[in-house]
Design a protein around this motif. Structure first.
Motif, PDB file in Angstrom:
ATOM      1  N   GLY A   1       0.779  -1.229   0.000  1.00  0.00           N
ATOM      2  CA  GLY A   1       0.000   0.000   0.000  1.00  0.00           C
ATOM      3  C   GLY A   1       0.808   1.273   0.000  1.00  0.00           C
ATOM      4  O   GLY A   1       0.238   2.380  -0.046  1.00  0.00           O
ATOM      5  N   ILE A   2       2.126   1.165   0.029  1.00  0.00           N
ATOM      6  CA  ILE A   2       2.978   2.344   0.176  1.00  0.00           C
ATOM      7  C   ILE A   2       3.476   2.872  -1.165  1.00  0.00           C
ATOM      8  O   ILE A   2       3.772   4.058  -1.302  1.00  0.00           O
ATOM      9  N   MET A   3       3.548   2.018  -2.155  1.00  0.00           N
ATOM     10  CA  MET A   3       4.196   2.362  -3.420  1.00  0.00           C
ATOM     11  C   MET A   3       3.299   1.993  -4.595  1.00  0.00           C
ATOM     12  O   MET A   3       2.267   1.337  -4.411  1.00  0.00           O
TER      13      MET A   3
ATOM     14  N   ASP B   1      10.744   8.476 -10.350  1.00  0.00           N
ATOM     15  CA  ASP B   1       9.650   9.443 -10.537  1.00  0.00           C
ATOM     16  C   ASP B   1       8.745   9.483  -9.307  1.00  0.00           C
ATOM     17  O   ASP B   1       8.299  10.552  -8.881  1.00  0.00           O
ATOM     18  N   PHE B   2       8.481   8.315  -8.755  1.00  0.00           N
ATOM     19  CA  PHE B   2       7.642   8.223  -7.562  1.00  0.00           C
ATOM     20  C   PHE B   2       8.284   8.968  -6.381  1.00  0.00           C
ATOM     21  O   PHE B   2       7.639   9.758  -5.686  1.00  0.00           O
ATOM     22  N   ALA B   3       9.590   8.731  -6.169  1.00  0.00           N
ATOM     23  CA  ALA B   3      10.298   9.381  -5.064  1.00  0.00           C
ATOM     24  C   ALA B   3      10.413  10.891  -5.290  1.00  0.00           C
ATOM     25  O   ALA B   3      10.335  11.683  -4.344  1.00  0.00           O
ATOM     26  N   ARG B   4      10.573  11.305  -6.538  1.00  0.00           N
ATOM     27  CA  ARG B   4      10.766  12.728  -6.853  1.00  0.00           C
ATOM     28  C   ARG B   4       9.477  13.525  -6.638  1.00  0.00           C
ATOM     29  O   ARG B   4       9.520  14.687  -6.212  1.00  0.00           O
ATOM     30  N   THR B   5       8.350  12.922  -6.944  1.00  0.00           N
ATOM     31  CA  THR B   5       7.078  13.654  -6.862  1.00  0.00           C
ATOM     32  C   THR B   5       6.346  13.412  -5.538  1.00  0.00           C
ATOM     33  O   THR B   5       5.257  13.956  -5.333  1.00  0.00           O
ATOM     34  N   ARG B   6       6.953  12.641  -4.661  1.00  0.00           N
ATOM     35  CA  ARG B   6       6.312  12.339  -3.380  1.00  0.00           C
ATOM     36  C   ARG B   6       6.169  13.605  -2.531  1.00  0.00           C
ATOM     37  O   ARG B   6       7.128  14.380  -2.376  1.00  0.00           O
TER      38      ARG B   6
ATOM     39  N   LEU C   1      10.035   8.193   3.017  1.00  0.00           N
ATOM     40  CA  LEU C   1       9.328   8.762   1.869  1.00  0.00           C
ATOM     41  C   LEU C   1       8.627  10.076   2.208  1.00  0.00           C
ATOM     42  O   LEU C   1       8.438  10.927   1.337  1.00  0.00           O
ATOM     43  N   ASN C   2       8.278  10.250   3.479  1.00  0.00           N
ATOM     44  CA  ASN C   2       7.536  11.440   3.898  1.00  0.00           C
ATOM     45  C   ASN C   2       8.425  12.549   4.443  1.00  0.00           C
ATOM     46  O   ASN C   2       7.921  13.590   4.854  1.00  0.00           O
ATOM     47  N   SER C   3       9.762  12.341   4.470  1.00  0.00           N
ATOM     48  CA  SER C   3      10.669  13.297   5.114  1.00  0.00           C
ATOM     49  C   SER C   3      11.677  13.871   4.128  1.00  0.00           C
ATOM     50  O   SER C   3      12.199  13.159   3.266  1.00  0.00           O
ATOM     51  N   ASP C   4      11.964  15.167   4.280  1.00  0.00           N
ATOM     52  CA  ASP C   4      13.002  15.794   3.468  1.00  0.00           C
ATOM     53  C   ASP C   4      14.384  15.261   3.832  1.00  0.00           C
ATOM     54  O   ASP C   4      15.211  15.017   2.945  1.00  0.00           O
ATOM     55  N   PHE C   5      14.634  15.131   5.133  1.00  0.00           N
ATOM     56  CA  PHE C   5      15.955  14.721   5.621  1.00  0.00           C
ATOM     57  C   PHE C   5      15.820  13.508   6.554  1.00  0.00           C
ATOM     58  O   PHE C   5      14.788  13.345   7.216  1.00  0.00           O
ATOM     59  N   CYS C   6      16.874  12.700   6.597  1.00  0.00           N
ATOM     60  CA  CYS C   6      16.912  11.581   7.549  1.00  0.00           C
ATOM     61  C   CYS C   6      18.245  11.626   8.298  1.00  0.00           C
ATOM     62  O   CYS C   6      19.305  11.783   7.691  1.00  0.00           O
ATOM     63  N   LEU C   7      18.184  11.538   9.613  1.00  0.00           N
ATOM     64  CA  LEU C   7      19.393  11.611  10.442  1.00  0.00           C
ATOM     65  C   LEU C   7      20.138  10.286  10.390  1.00  0.00           C
ATOM     66  O   LEU C   7      19.552   9.228  10.586  1.00  0.00           O
TER      67      LEU C   7
END
Length: 489
Positions: A138-140, A296-301, A360-366
């Motif tokens: 359901g995520i992709m 494309d999926f990751a870019r437009t998320r 997928l929902n975050s701009d940055f990941c630590l």
């Protein structure tokens, strides 16, 4: 190969080719010499002239036959086909040693014994990719769920072995090889003995046996191992035991390992023969289209969160830096700026739907250091198009030079860990970056996704694009060719 009759035919035709010009001149001179005696007024003259011209015509037709026959019999290859083969394998060919099964396939067959507590059969199944990650459906995009698996972070030995057996530049003739691959599952062999009360001899046994076999091979003695390479599916420190009471095996420190290039998920940056390769992630595309669709999926998320952290504290470490990151992230979660995935225990060991969705929902990941300087989460984060934030330069910058952009600031953020310890706000630092810069960094991360994933297409890889396997093998071949003869020193 030509048979006797074909050879005889060509030999019979050969003199015609050899004496072509003198023969024509001789016939031309003969014709000129009789011309004065011929008169166009006599019918016999026309008959003689017609017969003579017909003979010349037939002779010229016959002389064209050897060329066409020769071409047909030799099956000359298309120049474009030959050139394509040269381009594909321009760095050289790889020979794979036929190691006894005890060093690879038998270890997999005894997968129940690879860990003292749980079976590893499920983790290392399916050519090392593990079982399909149907839970991510359901995520992709629906057509990409087949490209996702629960892949173990220590499975690279199996993945590389299966790929290289079908590698387009693999040769079964050792004389034509540039490099020699040793398909030894070093990480699997030692994994069982890292825990409980096993002895140093137990942890070293398989590596010593392997080296004893390899040193008796003709092509080892030719180069003393300089043109040999191996995949070791754990971090380098698991193979660098200095004394019997320490952790791990002493495999890398054994004298015969000195010149062998080693592909590891974490390298020792001061050892030339250690090469850092990406941890296996869960994304294993089968086609170039799979990669493009995912990019494309990751870019437009749409990304609703500024930053995130997936990990767990290390309570046994004094002033644990991960605990500090978790504290800051939990503090910012109320405003929606940070999202936490607490991986206490082993629930995040091979990824989870919560981790992928968070990235997928975050701009940055630590990305702090893990149990060692690196962690698989770096690559899980980047595959999702999230921008990694590093606190140790050794976590990525000195590890994966072949696979990541040469300019660290183009795809990542570095925040000194000591500044964070002294109160610097991670949220404050990330908010200083403009939205345009964030977009550029994300585009760079997404551009490099093919470089950090392993394709599930063992015969040809991803046609039209190189994956992590292709880059690693090309790099090894290039190093060996550049240093050819270096072992003689």
């Amino acid at each position: 190969m030509l048979d006797i009759s074909e050879k005889s035919s060509l030999e019979a035709l050969q003199p015609l080719k050899k004496h072509k010009t003198p023969d024509l001149l001789e016939r031309k001179n003969s014709f000129n010499s009789i011309q004065p005696y011929l008169s166009l007024q006599h019918p016999r003259t026309w008959l003689i002239l017609s017969v003579f011209l017909l003979q010349i015509f037939l002779l010229l037709m016959a002389r064209s036959l050897p060329i066409s026959v020769s071409r047909r019999l030799h099956h000359f290859p298309s120049p474009s086909t030959s050139a394509a083969a040269d381009i594909q394998c321009k760095s050289g060919m790889v020979y794979v040693y036929p190691l006894p099964p005890v060093f690879n396939t038998e270890l997999l067959q005894k997968c129940n014994e690879l860990n003292p507590w749980v079976s590893r059969c499920d983790a290392f199944s399916n050519d090392g990719f593990g079982r399909k990650a149907t839970e991510l459906a359901g995520i992709m995009p629906e057509n990409l769920t087949r490209a996702w698996f629960w892949t173990d972070q220590f499975s690279s030995e199996i993945i590389y072995h299966n790929r290289i057996m079908n590698y387009r530049c693999r040769t079964t003739d050792p004389e034509s090889a540039t490099a020699f691959y040793i398909p030894f599952y070093a990480g699997l062999a030692v994994g069982k003995y890292l825990w409980k009360n096993y002895s140093a001899q137990d942890r070293d046994r398989h590596c010593q046996m392997m080296l004893g076999w390899v040193q008796n091979q003709t092509y080892w003695n030719r180069s003393n191992g300089w043109d040999h390479f191996i995949t070791m599916g754990r971090i380098t420190w698991d193979f660098r035991r200095s004394n019997d009471d320490d952790w791990g095996s002493s495999c890398i420190y054994l004298p015969l390992m000195r010149n062998i290039t080693r592909l590891l998920i974490e390298r020792n940056q001061w050892d030339y023969f250690d090469v850092g390769v990406p941890y296996p992630t869960g994304f294993h595309p089968s086609t170039h289209s799979d990669v493009s669709t995912w990019q494309d999926f990751a870019r437009t998320r749409y990304r609703s969160t500024l930053f995130c952290f997936a990990g767990a504290t290390r309570g046994f470490i004094k002033n644990d830096f991960r605990g500090l990151l978790l504290s800051q992230c939990y503090k910012e979660s109320g405003s929606g700026s940070c999202r936490v995935v607490d991986c206490g225990g082993s629930k995040c060991s091979n990824g989870s739907s919560a981790i992928l969705e968070t990235f997928l929902n975050s701009d940055f990941c630590l990305q702090p250091r893990g149990d060692s300087f690196t962690r698989r989460s770096i690559f899980d984060c980047m595959v999702a198009g999230s921008i990694p934030v590093f606190f140790w330069k050794r976590t990525a910058y000195y590890q994966y030079e072949w696979f990541l952009p040469s300019e660290p600031g183009s795809y990542s953020v570095f925040i000194d860990r000591n500044a964070v310890k002294n109160g610097t706000s991670i949220r404050g630092e990330l908010e200083k970056i403009s939205r345009e810069e964030v977009r550029k960094m994300r585009d760079k991360v997404i551009e490099y996704i093919p470089n950090i994933v392993y394709a599930k297409q063992p015969i040809e890889g991803l046609v039209g694009v190189r994956d992590a396997f292709d880059i690693a093998i090309d790099g090894v071949l290039r190093r060996i060719k550049e240093q050819e003869g270096g072992y003689k020193w």
